[in-house]
Design an enzyme around this catalytic site. Sequence first.
Site, PDB file in Angstrom:
ATOM      1  N   LYS A  47      43.449  71.601  84.465  1.00 29.24           N
ATOM      2  CA  LYS A  47      42.142  71.317  83.861  1.00 29.24           C
ATOM      3  C   LYS A  47      40.970  71.384  84.847  1.00 29.24           C
ATOM      4  CE  LYS A  47      43.586  68.396  79.965  1.00 29.24           C
ATOM      5  NZ  LYS A  47      43.433  67.087  79.310  1.00 29.24           N
ATOM      6  N   ASP A  83      37.942  66.557  75.166  1.00 26.13           N
ATOM      7  CA  ASP A  83      38.671  65.278  75.245  1.00 26.13           C
ATOM      8  C   ASP A  83      37.761  64.082  74.937  1.00 26.13           C
ATOM      9  OD1 ASP A  83      41.259  66.163  75.764  1.00 26.13           O
ATOM     10  OD2 ASP A  83      41.018  66.107  77.942  1.00 26.13           O
TER      11      ASP A  83
END
Length: 268
Positions: A47, A83
């Site tokens: 990520k 997220d």
Amino acid sequence: MQNAALEAAGLDAVYLAFRVEPSSLHMALEGFKAIGLSGFNVTIPHKVAVMRHLDDREETAATIGAANTVVVHNGRLIGHNTDGAGALAALRESGVEPSGMRVLLLGSGGAARALAFTLAEIAESVTILNRTGSKAQTLAEDVRRATGATSVTGGDANPSTLLKAAARSNMVVNATSIGMNPDAGETPIARELLRPDMVVFDIVYSPLETRLLQDAGRVGAKCVNGLTMLVWQGALAFKLWTGAEAPVSAMREALTTVLRARPDRGPD
Ligand code: NAP
């Protein structure tokens, strides 16, 4: 979950999982561009590493310093992070409005970063505690610098700091991997520190009901599970790739079926 969404939306597309070694990340990304994918998700451990290979980064991903969703547009890779917004949507869908709440955020990894930046914008305060206290301090500094929020602090997670922080918080968010299968018996915070007036949000989704949520349920706290966030971060990614609203209930149903059938592993 994404294949159920594509099918429900009647789109002729498929979502596939590929294991990519860190040393091959750049090559994999070039390949994705070359074969004309619409987009993809990026998960542990890529990520943060993916950021330097992208052609552009949407503001949230740039601020957080990590991307979980990439859109391929005209051969260019555009990084997003769903997220934080997924977590917020999960809380709101569960009837929790974090505005003005005093949040104790556990963890300082990729997911905790997204949550810290998102919650700092709306919560009254965010206290970040982590096994490695220096990471929590750095995250708190990054959040204060980027958002201007002053009531964001970070430090070491130990019995004494947890006790003090829990006493002044009315929301506890677990963004560590503690309690995740195969260590489902573990919890990041003692049950004695939980209260009925608290919201307890565990972003771990495997198992569906973690030990932390069991404890929170027993003391009468409001519980929000990680499956809801997983669905919403995926729904936001679906919209970015397809331009269409995500069929959220089809996604939730598919995910619940998978997690119930294979409680020892998540879909990742
Ligand atoms: P990560 O970057 O690897 O961070 C892991 C965090 O957990 C770090 O803060 C780490 O502390 C802490 N930790 C791990 N093992 C620990 C232990 N034994 N004792 C104390 N602290 C421990 O992982 P991530 O991407 O942030 O993911 C964290 C969790 O969130 C995972 O369970 C993941 O599945 C879940 N998640 C859920 C969603 C969702 O949509 N529901 C989305 C993303 C992630 P140190 O810094 O000290 O190592």
